[in-house]
Design a protein around this motif. Structure first.
Motif, PDB file in Angstrom:
ATOM      1  N   MET A  68     -85.549 -13.553 -13.889  1.00 46.54           N
ATOM      2  CA  MET A  68     -84.165 -13.489 -13.432  1.00 46.54           C
ATOM      3  C   MET A  68     -83.641 -12.067 -13.512  1.00 46.54           C
ATOM      4  O   MET A  68     -83.953 -11.322 -14.438  1.00 46.54           O
ATOM      5  CB  MET A  68     -83.294 -14.423 -14.269  1.00 46.54           C
ATOM      6  N   ALA A  69     -82.786 -11.738 -12.546  1.00 43.34           N
ATOM      7  CA  ALA A  69     -82.190 -10.406 -12.502  1.00 43.34           C
ATOM      8  C   ALA A  69     -80.700 -10.443 -12.795  1.00 43.34           C
ATOM      9  O   ALA A  69     -80.146  -9.499 -13.359  1.00 43.34           O
ATOM     10  CB  ALA A  69     -82.437  -9.766 -11.137  1.00 43.34           C
ATOM     11  N   THR A  70     -80.023 -11.529 -12.421  1.00 46.47           N
ATOM     12  CA  THR A  70     -78.575 -11.623 -12.605  1.00 46.47           C
ATOM     13  C   THR A  70     -78.248 -12.964 -13.249  1.00 46.47           C
ATOM     14  O   THR A  70     -78.585 -14.021 -12.708  1.00 46.47           O
ATOM     15  CB  THR A  70     -77.837 -11.498 -11.263  1.00 46.47           C
ATOM     16  N   ILE A  71     -77.582 -12.895 -14.408  1.00 49.96           N
ATOM     17  CA  ILE A  71     -77.217 -14.101 -15.151  1.00 49.96           C
ATOM     18  C   ILE A  71     -75.724 -14.055 -15.422  1.00 49.96           C
ATOM     19  O   ILE A  71     -75.188 -13.031 -15.863  1.00 49.96           O
ATOM     20  CB  ILE A  71     -77.993 -14.191 -16.480  1.00 49.96           C
ATOM     21  N   ASP A 100     -78.895 -15.582 -10.418  1.00 50.92           N
ATOM     22  CA  ASP A 100     -80.081 -16.422 -10.564  1.00 50.92           C
ATOM     23  C   ASP A 100     -79.810 -17.604 -11.483  1.00 50.92           C
ATOM     24  O   ASP A 100     -80.482 -18.634 -11.394  1.00 50.92           O
ATOM     25  CB  ASP A 100     -81.240 -15.603 -11.144  1.00 50.92           C
ATOM     26  N   CYS A 101     -78.839 -17.428 -12.387  1.00 50.43           N
ATOM     27  CA  CYS A 101     -78.565 -18.494 -13.359  1.00 50.43           C
ATOM     28  C   CYS A 101     -77.118 -18.393 -13.812  1.00 50.43           C
ATOM     29  O   CYS A 101     -76.591 -17.283 -13.997  1.00 50.43           O
ATOM     30  CB  CYS A 101     -79.511 -18.381 -14.554  1.00 50.43           C
ATOM     31  N   SER A 111     -69.351 -21.796  -9.427  1.00 51.20           N
ATOM     32  CA  SER A 111     -70.700 -21.483  -9.902  1.00 51.20           C
ATOM     33  C   SER A 111     -71.723 -21.699  -8.795  1.00 51.20           C
ATOM     34  O   SER A 111     -72.641 -20.884  -8.606  1.00 51.20           O
ATOM     35  CB  SER A 111     -71.041 -22.355 -11.115  1.00 51.20           C
ATOM     36  N   ARG A 112     -71.584 -22.812  -8.058  1.00 53.47           N
ATOM     37  CA  ARG A 112     -72.517 -23.075  -6.958  1.00 53.47           C
ATOM     38  C   ARG A 112     -72.420 -21.988  -5.893  1.00 53.47           C
ATOM     39  O   ARG A 112     -73.440 -21.544  -5.336  1.00 53.47           O
ATOM     40  CB  ARG A 112     -72.218 -24.443  -6.348  1.00 53.47           C
ATOM     41  N   GLY A 155     -81.147 -20.642  -7.261  1.00 56.59           N
ATOM     42  CA  GLY A 155     -80.593 -20.459  -8.603  1.00 56.59           C
ATOM     43  C   GLY A 155     -80.366 -21.780  -9.318  1.00 56.59           C
ATOM     44  O   GLY A 155     -80.373 -22.860  -8.718  1.00 56.59           O
ATOM     45  N   ILE A 156     -80.142 -21.681 -10.643  1.00 56.53           N
ATOM     46  CA  ILE A 156     -79.962 -22.891 -11.451  1.00 56.53           C
ATOM     47  C   ILE A 156     -78.706 -22.765 -12.308  1.00 56.53           C
ATOM     48  O   ILE A 156     -78.240 -21.660 -12.614  1.00 56.53           O
ATOM     49  CB  ILE A 156     -81.181 -23.162 -12.358  1.00 56.53           C
ATOM     50  N   LEU A 157     -78.189 -23.914 -12.679  1.00 56.21           N
ATOM     51  CA  LEU A 157     -77.054 -24.024 -13.597  1.00 56.21           C
ATOM     52  C   LEU A 157     -77.563 -24.693 -14.867  1.00 56.21           C
ATOM     53  O   LEU A 157     -78.160 -25.777 -14.807  1.00 56.21           O
ATOM     54  CB  LEU A 157     -75.938 -24.855 -12.969  1.00 56.21           C
ATOM     55  N   VAL A 158     -77.358 -24.050 -16.012  1.00 55.77           N
ATOM     56  CA  VAL A 158     -77.793 -24.599 -17.298  1.00 55.77           C
ATOM     57  C   VAL A 158     -76.557 -24.870 -18.137  1.00 55.77           C
ATOM     58  O   VAL A 158     -75.701 -23.988 -18.307  1.00 55.77           O
ATOM     59  CB  VAL A 158     -78.748 -23.636 -18.031  1.00 55.77           C
TER      60      VAL A 158
END
Length: 586
Positions: free
Chosen positions: A417-420, A483-484, A506-507, A514-517
């Motif tokens: 991942m590059a951007t969180i 990315d997350c 967020s979406r 990308g994912i949502l945790v």
């Protein structure tokens, strides 16, 4: 400092006269008066008590014998005891025996012959000396002279202030061979003694020892308190260095100018310690917070310390020209101590703090060697220069919170991942974990608390950007798709409308892949733990309302916001927490 250390051996003066406010000219006049008229304050006083005058006179007889021997030995120079004029029965018998032994018949005959011849020549009547001559031939001891109450005050006798009985005061003048300890050992069995010089000496030593112990206790207490505040031995020693420097230089200066440390100086040393520590704490905490001496806020702290010390120096410095020894000593020692403390804070602390808080480069192991323990140690290292609370928070959270065992599972099979984005990042511990787990990632956090924003920004450094704000706002990422997105332990702070808006935003910010945790708190099926109750009460006491949702309710919100849920399960380590991972529904 090295030169002053050679002269820093303290010299103490425990004389109570050092505490008076009498000018030097008055002291000189007092010494002149004592030389001319005698030192009336240099006498010792013995107070004896007895229920009757008879017992008082018996004690006087015993005292007179001891005083006469001590006058011959030089322990005493002079004294007056009523038994010299009104002897008791024992003393009178001894005096009568000595009288008879001295006036032998031969001496009486020669005295009578000489006295009669000379008295006739001088014009005395023939029987003028008959009573005296008859007393030389007494065979029986005359009755003891009574001590009339009207002579009590003249003899130093008075009624006891409380209860029946009498008290008597006897004065004694020290002799050439006088030793206070010997005198006290001999005469304290008779009554209470007041020995002015010995009393002043012992009182001075008592005050000195008391303040010395007090100073040591305060110094140890301050050191322990500093360590508890910083929880860093090196930072504690740095804070103490200006004060140590001040004491070394003050002691050295006092020795060079020939001014011993008197009792007022010892008392003021505690104040100097407190003020010197204050200056150091302000400098250290300001640098710890702002990380640069060029920061304008640090400059304000520095100016405040200087103005505070300058005003104090002006006040104490005005006492130095005083002719009174107490005021002069207080002004001199305080000015030196506070001045050197200020000098140490401005000269010693800046280079030490710059070295202490300089960024430390850490070699980054290859990804296959980044074990959980290595990541934890590297996270703690990011907090090591911060205040004690966030440092302890990070240490215990990484050790006790199962979050960091679950995060690798939730991020498994994800590309580097590059951007969180971390919403509600707090002190930045999860953000720091992401930076260590993904060596090339950037973290953009959002947090409403300004203090936590500051800490998280320091922790993420140049690999993060922490903004202050409230959900559903999103931190700026510079038009970079994420990315997350992390929503960890913060859903129960948000109502449904806010959470819905946050999920939609967020979406929108996520890449297609990308994912949502998420990790959120739920009401457990059984009895909640004490930690759950504490968190619930904390939220309510802060004026907010907690919003606990079921797994189905959160799942529906995710689907409505356009996510596809991959994982949604209760944490195996804590049934009060639920993990969820969702991807963008394309």
């Amino acid at each position: 400092t090295a030169v002053m250390l050679l002269y820093a051996r303290p010299e103490f003066n425990t004389d109570l006269n050092a505490m008076n406010t009498v000018s030097s000219s008055t002291v000189a006049a007092d010494h002149l008066f004592a030389r001319v008229w005698g030192n009336i304050t240099g006498k010792n006083y013995l107070m004896i008590s007895a229920p009757s005058i008879t017992k008082i006179r018996r004690l006087d007889d015993k005292l007179l014998d001891k005083i006469e021997r001590d006058r011959q030995s030089g322990l005493l120079a002079a004294s007056f005891v009523p038994a010299m004029i009104f002897p008791g029965a024992v003393r009178q018998s001894e005096n009568f025996a000595a009288w008879q032994a001295f006036w032998t018949p031969e001496r009486v005959r020669r005295l009578k012959k000489s006295l009669l011849a000379d008295s006739r020549a001088l014009g005395f009547a023939p029987g003028a000396f008959a009573p005296f001559l008859n007393s030389l031939r007494l065979k029986a001891q005359p009755p003891a002279p009574a001590l009339s109450p009207r002579f009590y005050s003249l003899m130093g006798i008075s009624r006891a202030a409380t209860g029946p009985g009498l008290v008597q005061f006897i004065t004694m003048t020290p002799g050439k061979s006088y030793k206070a300890r010997t005198f006290l050992d001999k005469y304290q069995v008779y009554g209470k003694i007041f020995e002015p010089k010995f009393f002043a000496k012992k009182l001075g030593e008592l005050l000195f020892s008391t303040f010395t112990r007090l100073f040591i206790m305060i110094a140890v207490g301050v050191t322990l308190l500093l360590f508890l505040v910083f929880l860093d031995l090196r930072l504690t020693m740095i804070t103490l260095l200006p004060v140590i420097f001040a004491y070394i230089c003050t002691l050295g200066t006092l020795r060079l100018i020939g001014h011993p440390i008197d009792i007022p100086g010892l008392m003021l040393s505690i104040i100097i310690l407190g003020m010197g520590i204050d200056y150091s704490i302000f400098f250290v905490r300001a640098y710890q917070r702002y990380r640069s001496a060029d920061n304008p806020s640090y400059g304000l702290v520095r100016m405040a310390v200087f103005m505070s010390a300058a005003s104090t120096l002006i006040g104490f410095g005005a006492l130095i020209p005083a002719r009174h020894s107490l005021l002069h000593s207080a002004g001199l020692i305080s000015t030196l101590g506070i001045g050197y403390s200020l000098l140490g804070a401005f000269i010693i602390l800046p280079p030490l703090l710059k070295a202490q808080f300089a960024p430390r480069a850490v070699s980054l192991p290859r990804p296959d060697k980044m074990s959980a323990d290595i990541i934890r140690r590297r996270i703690i290292r990011r907090y090591q220069l911060l205040e004690a609370y966030p440092r302890l928070f990070a240490r215990f959270k990484t050790k006790l919170d199962p979050m960091f065992d679950h995060l690798p599972v939730m991020l498994k099979d994800c590309r580097p991942m590059a951007t969180i984005i971390d919403i509600g990042c707090g002190y930045g511990v999860p953000a720091a974990w992401c930076l260590e787990y993904f060596p090339k990632a950037m973290v953009f956090g959002l947090e409403p608390d300004p203090e936590r924003v500051r800490v998280a920004a320091l922790v993420t450094s140049n690999r993060g950007q922490i903004s202050r704000g409230w959900a559903p706002a999103m931190p700026p990422t510079g038009n970079k798709a994420a990315d997350c997105v992390l929503l960890l332990d913060m859903l129960h702070y948000l109502d449904d409308n806010t959470l819905t808006a946050l999920l939609e935003k967020s979406r929108q910010r996520l890449r297609p892949e990308g994912i949502l945790v998420m990790r959120y708190a739920v009401i457990p099926p059984g009895r909640p733990s004490w930690f759950w109750h504490v968190e619930d009460l904390r939220i309510k006491f802060s004026g907010m309302t907690p919003y606990y949702r079921t797994i189905k309710e959160v799942n529906d919100l995710l689907l409505t916001a356009g996510f596809t849920v991959d994982i949604h399960e209760v944490s195996a380590a804590n049934n009060e927490l639920v993990w969820a991972r969702a991807g963008v529904n394309t």
